[in-house]
Every structure is written in C-alpha cells, then in structure tokens.
Design an enzyme around this catalytic site. Structure first.
Site, short mmCIF file in Angstrom:
data_model
loop_
_atom_site.label_atom_id
_atom_site.label_comp_id
_atom_site.label_asym_id
_atom_site.label_seq_id
_atom_site.Cartn_x
_atom_site.Cartn_y
_atom_site.Cartn_z
N HIS A 72 6.72 -5.84 -14.71
CA HIS A 72 5.45 -6.57 -14.83
C HIS A 72 4.42 -5.71 -15.56
CE1 HIS A 72 5.81 -9.94 -11.62
NE2 HIS A 72 6.89 -9.84 -12.36
N PRO A 292 -1.50 -3.52 2.90
CA PRO A 292 -0.57 -3.81 1.80
C PRO A 292 -1.22 -4.27 0.49
CG PRO A 292 -0.54 -5.57 3.42
CD PRO A 292 -1.39 -4.50 4.00
N LYS A 296 0.97 -0.06 -1.95
CA LYS A 296 1.11 1.40 -2.00
C LYS A 296 1.98 1.99 -0.88
CE LYS A 296 -1.09 2.29 -5.70
NZ LYS A 296 -0.08 1.70 -6.59
N TYR A 384 -3.11 1.06 -9.69
CA TYR A 384 -2.05 0.13 -9.32
C TYR A 384 -0.70 0.56 -9.85
CZ TYR A 384 0.02 -4.25 -7.83
OH TYR A 384 0.81 -5.18 -7.17
#
Ligand code: APR
Ligand code: PHB
Length: 389
Positions: A72, A292, A296, A384
């Site tokens: 992604h 969540p 991580k 991220y």
C-alpha cells in the site's frame, strides 16, 4: 537442558527472535503456554512496516509473504465527509505491506517444525530464575513433568499478561499507562474491501477504520464504549453504524455480509522501563502496548527484536556486550516515538466522552491543517511507514 537464549512466549516476538538467532547458529528454546492452534486463532493487526518485512526476509521467511502480500502506497483519512489522501510513497519514498499477523505467526511456526524442540508449546508454570546472576535458568512444566533449561540470557516475549515483566523488582521498574475511555468493535467478513487503501475515518458518531486482508476478506472497526456487549451488536447494527461514519460514496459502495469474527478490544498505551534487568530482556507487548490506531503493535515489537537480535549476535560473534548493555535505552527511544504517534492518531481521530466544544474545534483544526499542509502529511506518513531502526 541447556540453550544460549531461553525465550518466554511464542507470539510473533519470541518466534521471530528464535528464527533470526537460528540463521546465526545461536541456539534458543521458545516456551509458549498455549497450543499452536490457539496462538494462530488470535486475530491481530495486518500492517507491516518495511523493518518488519526486512526481518521476515532476513529470517528466511519472505517467500509466502512476498507472494501473498499487498503493498500500500498510501491511506485515506476521512473527516466530516472530506477525504485527505496521504501518499506515503510520494511523501517518504516508502510503502507499507498488508499481511496479517496471523500469517506471520503461521510462517514462523511452520519454520520451527524443521527443528524439533526449538519451540515448546503448552508449557505451564514457566518461571525464570537467577536473572541477576550470570547463570540464569528457566523452569516449566510440560506433560506433567517439571523441566529446567540453563541459559546465558532470557528474552521475555510473553505479551502484556506474561510473567517476565513482573520479574523486574517493583522498585527498579517504572510503568507508564494511559487507558482510553472507549474500545474498538471489530469484525472480519468475507467481502471485498470498500476501498483499495485503508480508510481511517473520524465523524461525529466516532472513529471507524476500513482495513483488509485480501480481495475477499475485510476487517472493519468502529469505536464504541467499553460498556457495550458484543452480543448487542448484530451484523446489521454494525454495518449501519460503520456506514454512518464514512463519507457517503464509500458507505454506498460498501459490500456487506455475515461477520466471521466479532469482538471488542480496549485501547491502552503502556510502557515499562527499563526493558532489561540483569540477564532478562523484554520485547514486544511484554514491555509496551499501543492503541491500534497507528498499526504500531507488531511493528514496535519487531524493532525490539531487531535491536536484541543484533546485540546478541554482537555478543556471541565478537564477545562484545555493548549492544546488550544499551538494549533498553536504544529500544525505548524508538518505543516512545511509536507511543507518541499512536496516541496522536488515537486522540485526533476518536470522540472522547468528556470533549468540550473547544476540544472538538481543535480536532477539526488538526484535520484541516493535515489536509492543507504537506509538512503535516509528511509527519503522519513518516511515522506510519515506520521510523528507521
Ligand atoms: N509462559 C509462556 N508463555 C506465555 C506466558 C507465560 N507465562 N504468558 C503469555 N505467554 C504467551 C502468550 O500465550 C502469547 O502467545 O506469550 C505470547 C505473547 O504473544 P503476543 O501477546 O502476541 O505478544 P508479542 O509476541 O510481543 O507480539 C506483539 O503486536 O499486534 C501486536 O499486540 C499485538 O500480539 C501482538 C504484538
Ligand atoms: C487491521 O487490519 O487489523 C488494522 C489495520 C490498521 C490498524 C489497526 C488494525 O491501524
């Protein structure tokens, strides 16, 4: 029995450490309380940072992951009907990998079958001893018999409810904790994902997340009070609530179906300092928990394993204990950054019961800043996709 590294807990942390050590000829034994099937029945997160992907390949387990995973390059943040695309690839040069933690764990258990005795499941009363000496050992009961393993080091990889953390004397241990006044109700359904990327949505009704495992397996979550009971959530009620929290065109495109799993999980931030005591090293959920929202949990466990694995290799190959001496400090520096990011994502995207009008406007300003500032998007993307080790 004797080994070099005794590992308590056969979740992803313990199994990955053992598999990595094997590649360097360092012996370890993993002691897991549950059965393999029980461990594999736990549904956990599904986003891997490049560091975790690299560790799986380094462990010799990249093949199925590379074949079945989905890369992604971005995600979508939705708020009040607006959408902010976060292009990880353009902003950081990196992507994330969709491959379930269950699959990671399955690959690790399958690999362990090549070495009978390296991973022992259904071990009761696992107890480390003499951790502050240079001759630690671990006792446990298997098939009704008490056994003892002598070792050089003990890795505490037994999750949040494990025994290892408790071995650090209370006066040497400091714990930092924050619980959030809500949980996540999650389902798994054999339906195509609503969108090709994940959607993190904040709305007046609360947070929602659209995630996935593959083309016909979706994972969806809605924020709910911890007082709710899962039996009160029919599939229809869940789908209705999820759709109400998403931008209209996604809600309309949503393919619904029966859930194959449904559960409510609490959200918590937790860190134990230090992560080392004598010859005990804590890794993963045994030392820290994140909510969540930033995906991580597994990835922060992976960075601990990276640091501990390299420190053990340095010790066994170069007789240099420096990496082990510094493990706690090194691991915690990165842990706290993951804690910060997970707290930030959680705080910005959820509705809190005691939020004032001022708090709500600040949340909206955060979202508008994220929408309008490439610098803000870069901060999100950098965290991220995973900070470097
Ligand atoms: N003796 C032996 N094994 C134990 C004990 C004990 N006293 N207590 C717990 N265990 C086992 C659990 O049964 C579990 O299989 O330790 C394992 C810990 O695994 P996880 O909880 O999965 O923790 P970890 O391996 O650190 O994985 C990191 O990433 O996505 C997140 O929280 C998620 O589990 C995930 C974590
Ligand atoms: C999941 O797919 O289970 C998932 C994905 C992203 C998160 C949390 C969970 O932030």
């Amino acid at each position: 029995m004797r080994t070099q590294v005794a590992i308590i807990g056969g979740g992803p942390s313990g199994l990955l450490l053992s598999q990595l050590l094997r590649t360097k000829g360092i012996a370890s034994v993993v002691l897991e309380r549950r059965s393999r099937d029980y461990v594999l029945s736990r549904i956990r997160a599904g986003i891997l940072e490049r560091g975790m992907v690299g560790l799986m390949r380094q462990a010799g387990l990249g093949e199925r992951m590379d074949k079945e995973c989905y890369v992604h390059d971005g995600t979508l943040i939705a708020f009040d009907g607006e959408e902010i695309p976060i292009d990880f690839k353009a902003l950081t040069g990196h992507s994330v990998t969709v491959y379930g933690q269950t699959e990671v764990t399955r690959d690790l258990y399958d690999a362990a079958e090549a070495d009978p005795g390296r991973v022992l499941t259904e071990c009761d009363e696992v107890m480390p001893h003499d951790l502050d000496s240079d001759k630690p050992y671990v006792t446990f009961v298997k098939d009704g018999q008490t056994q003892r393993i002598d070792c050089d080091y003990v890795a505490g990889c037994d999750g949040f409810h494990g025994i290892s953390r408790q071995m650090i004397p209370a006066e040497k241990r400091r714990e930092y904790e924050k619980t959030y006044p809500f949980g996540w109700l999650g389902i798994l359904s054999e339906t195509p994902p609503v969108h090709e990327e994940l959607i993190y949505a904040t709305s007046q009704r609360g947070f929602a997340l659209c995630s996935m495992r593959n083309e016909n397996l979706s994972r969806y979550f809605v924020q709910c009070p911890m007082t709710e009971k899962v039996e009160e959530w029919s599939d229809d009620r869940f789908w209705d609530e999820l759709r109400r929290r998403l931008p209209a065109h996604h809600a309309e495109a949503m393919v619904t179906g029966p859930s194959i799993e449904k559960g409510i999980a609490p959200l918590r931030s937790f860190v134990c300092e230090p992560m080392r005591w004598g010859r005990l090293f804590l890794c993963g959920d045994a030392a820290h928990i994140v909510p969540p929202t930033g995906a991580k949990g597994l990835n922060t466990a992976a960075s601990d394993i990276h640091y501990l694995f390299n420190a053990l290799v340095q010790f066994y190959e170069e007789a240099d204990a420096d990496g082990l001496e510094r493990y706690s400090e090194t691991a915690l520096t990165r842990v706290w950054k993951a804690e910060r990011f997970s707290w930030w994502m959680t705080t910005q995207l959820h509705r809190f019961p005691d939020q004032t009008d001022f708090d709500l406007r600040i949340q909206r300003a955060e979202m508008e800043f994220l929408r309008d500032s490439e610098a803000a998007q870069k901060v999100l993307a950098e965290n991220y996709v995973g900070l470097p080790y």
